[in-house]
Write a protein that holds these residues in place. Structure first.
Motif, PDB file in Angstrom:
ATOM      1  N   CYS A   9      19.309 -14.614 -52.243  1.00 63.28           N
ATOM      2  CA  CYS A   9      18.119 -14.598 -53.100  1.00 63.28           C
ATOM      3  C   CYS A   9      16.980 -15.387 -52.459  1.00 63.28           C
ATOM      4  O   CYS A   9      15.810 -14.966 -52.492  1.00 63.28           O
ATOM      5  CB  CYS A   9      18.449 -15.176 -54.475  1.00 63.28           C
ATOM      6  N   ALA A  10      17.310 -16.526 -51.856  1.00 61.35           N
ATOM      7  CA  ALA A  10      16.282 -17.333 -51.184  1.00 61.35           C
ATOM      8  C   ALA A  10      15.694 -16.586 -49.999  1.00 61.35           C
ATOM      9  O   ALA A  10      14.486 -16.684 -49.723  1.00 61.35           O
ATOM     10  CB  ALA A  10      16.883 -18.661 -50.743  1.00 61.35           C
ATOM     11  N   ALA A  11      16.535 -15.824 -49.282  1.00 61.31           N
ATOM     12  CA  ALA A  11      16.024 -15.047 -48.157  1.00 61.31           C
ATOM     13  C   ALA A  11      15.025 -13.994 -48.623  1.00 61.31           C
ATOM     14  O   ALA A  11      13.989 -13.778 -47.979  1.00 61.31           O
ATOM     15  CB  ALA A  11      17.185 -14.392 -47.411  1.00 61.31           C
TER      16      ALA A  11
ATOM     17  N   ARG B 223       9.382 -12.276 -55.817  1.00 60.84           N
ATOM     18  CA  ARG B 223       9.911 -12.998 -56.963  1.00 60.84           C
ATOM     19  C   ARG B 223      11.254 -12.337 -57.274  1.00 60.84           C
ATOM     20  O   ARG B 223      11.302 -11.153 -57.615  1.00 60.84           O
ATOM     21  CB  ARG B 223       8.960 -12.860 -58.143  1.00 60.84           C
ATOM     22  N   VAL B 224      12.351 -13.038 -57.106  1.00 58.32           N
ATOM     23  CA  VAL B 224      13.686 -12.465 -57.225  1.00 58.32           C
ATOM     24  C   VAL B 224      14.280 -12.842 -58.574  1.00 58.32           C
ATOM     25  O   VAL B 224      14.329 -14.026 -58.936  1.00 58.32           O
ATOM     26  CB  VAL B 224      14.597 -12.961 -56.090  1.00 58.32           C
TER      27      VAL B 224
ATOM     28  N   PRO C  91      21.121  -9.442 -43.479  1.00 56.76           N
ATOM     29  CA  PRO C  91      19.854  -9.106 -42.801  1.00 56.76           C
ATOM     30  C   PRO C  91      19.494  -7.630 -42.922  1.00 56.76           C
ATOM     31  O   PRO C  91      18.315  -7.290 -43.140  1.00 56.76           O
ATOM     32  CB  PRO C  91      20.111  -9.515 -41.351  1.00 56.76           C
ATOM     33  N   GLU C  92      20.488  -6.749 -42.798  1.00 58.24           N
ATOM     34  CA  GLU C  92      20.232  -5.311 -42.948  1.00 58.24           C
ATOM     35  C   GLU C  92      19.753  -4.993 -44.348  1.00 58.24           C
ATOM     36  O   GLU C  92      18.817  -4.202 -44.551  1.00 58.24           O
ATOM     37  CB  GLU C  92      21.518  -4.535 -42.654  1.00 58.24           C
ATOM     38  N   LEU C  93      20.364  -5.623 -45.360  1.00 55.40           N
ATOM     39  CA  LEU C  93      19.971  -5.385 -46.748  1.00 55.40           C
ATOM     40  C   LEU C  93      18.566  -5.915 -47.015  1.00 55.40           C
ATOM     41  O   LEU C  93      17.735  -5.217 -47.616  1.00 55.40           O
ATOM     42  CB  LEU C  93      20.975  -6.062 -47.689  1.00 55.40           C
ATOM     43  N   VAL C  94      18.293  -7.132 -46.577  1.00 58.61           N
ATOM     44  CA  VAL C  94      16.958  -7.716 -46.816  1.00 58.61           C
ATOM     45  C   VAL C  94      15.878  -6.878 -46.153  1.00 58.61           C
ATOM     46  O   VAL C  94      14.855  -6.554 -46.771  1.00 58.61           O
ATOM     47  CB  VAL C  94      16.922  -9.178 -46.317  1.00 58.61           C
TER      48      VAL C  94
END
Length: 291
Positions: A45-47, A54-55, A275-278
């Protein structure tokens, strides 16, 4: 990370928590079967917040600190024969999600769902198109019969509770999860399970009602074809709980959807997948902002 808050959506009260700048575009995260908001890990979430979002993560109905309902779940026979009389449907869960978005992001949010959460996210985009700016479906399927669980994985849904639930869940994720899971991923499961249990206000029966809703899911293909929001479908090539053809069918149904198949990814979200998801969420949200 902000303190937990509560929002009433009809007869259901949802517990949710936010990360990031309130002025940034909102991403709403929808978790899978029987799992609380804690399973969207703090670091993930922080990433996302660090990339300008805004998560908002939340407990689905029947999980964590959101409203717990009553009534039967599904028997082993019902699961095996794909017959269920659910207490509520995926559409009801999607209306919960839409109601939350209407409160926390009236102009709309980017909706990300994993596993059960992917089905709920799809239904949310279908039922509340004005509130969904983009859709990311992770480990999902469209309800058309694709993405069926591999026979050797069916026992994962039928096992009796282990003597040590923490280590039992670690072993389960090892069986259903991605290649190259690490000791850090195992420790994530231990820490997250204990944290989730400390927050849990139900009696443990909610997952059965959610599973009944999954078994009773409808074919969403025709409605997915009518979506106009940008969409990403991310699926693991090694997923044996919702097999990869479910992801391919989802991507084929949604106009213009991007399909990302991740070699070695199973039915989990280990840290090496983040990383792939973000990047995928950022890319899909950018498509929405460009419109």
């Amino acid at each position: 990370m902000e303190p937990e808050q509560y929002t009433d959506v009809g007869a259901v009260r949802l517990c949710h928590q936010s990360f990031g700048d309130p002025a940034d575009p909102v991403v709403v995260l929808v978790m899978g079967l029987g799992l609380s908001l804690d399973w969207w890990r703090d670091d993930l979430c922080a990433a996302l917040a660090g990339r300008g979002f805004r998560v908002v993560r939340f407990d689905n109905r029947d999980v964590g600190r959101s409203t717990h309902l009553s009534g039967p779940g599904i028997s082993a026979w019902g699961f095996l024969t794909r017959r269920a009389r659910p207490v509520y449907t995926l559409a009801d869960m999607a209306d919960d999600t839409g109601g939350l978005i209407a409160r926390v992001a009236p102009s709309g949010a980017h909706v990300v769902g994993a596993s059960l959460g992917a089905s709920v996210a799809q239904e949310t985009a279908i039922r509340h198109p004005g509130l969904v700016r983009s859709l990311t479906s992770v480990m999902g399927r469209p309800g058309d019969g694709t993405g069926r669980t591999a026979p050797r994985m069916i026992p994962e849904f039928l096992r009796p509770p282990p003597a040590d639930p923490v280590e039992g869940l670690v072993r389960s994720f090892r069986r259903i999860g991605s290649h190259d899971r690490t000791a850090v991923d195992d420790e994530d499961v231990r820490v997250t399970f204990r944290r989730a249990q400390a927050r849990e206000t139900g009696d443990g029966s909610g997952a059965g009602r959610q599973l009944a809703a999954i078994v009773a899911e409808r074919d969403r293909t025709a409605d997915l074809r009518a979506l106009t929001c940008p969409a990403l479908v991310l699926h693991g090539c090694a997923d044996r709980v919702i097999r990869p053809d479910g992801g391919r069918a989802t991507a084929a149904a949604v106009p213009g959807a991007e399909l990302v198949e991740v070699p070695g990814m199973g039915h989990d979200l280990p840290r090496w997948v983040w990383p792939e998801l973000v990047e995928g969420i950022v890319r899909t949200a950018s498509r929405a902002h460009a419109r």
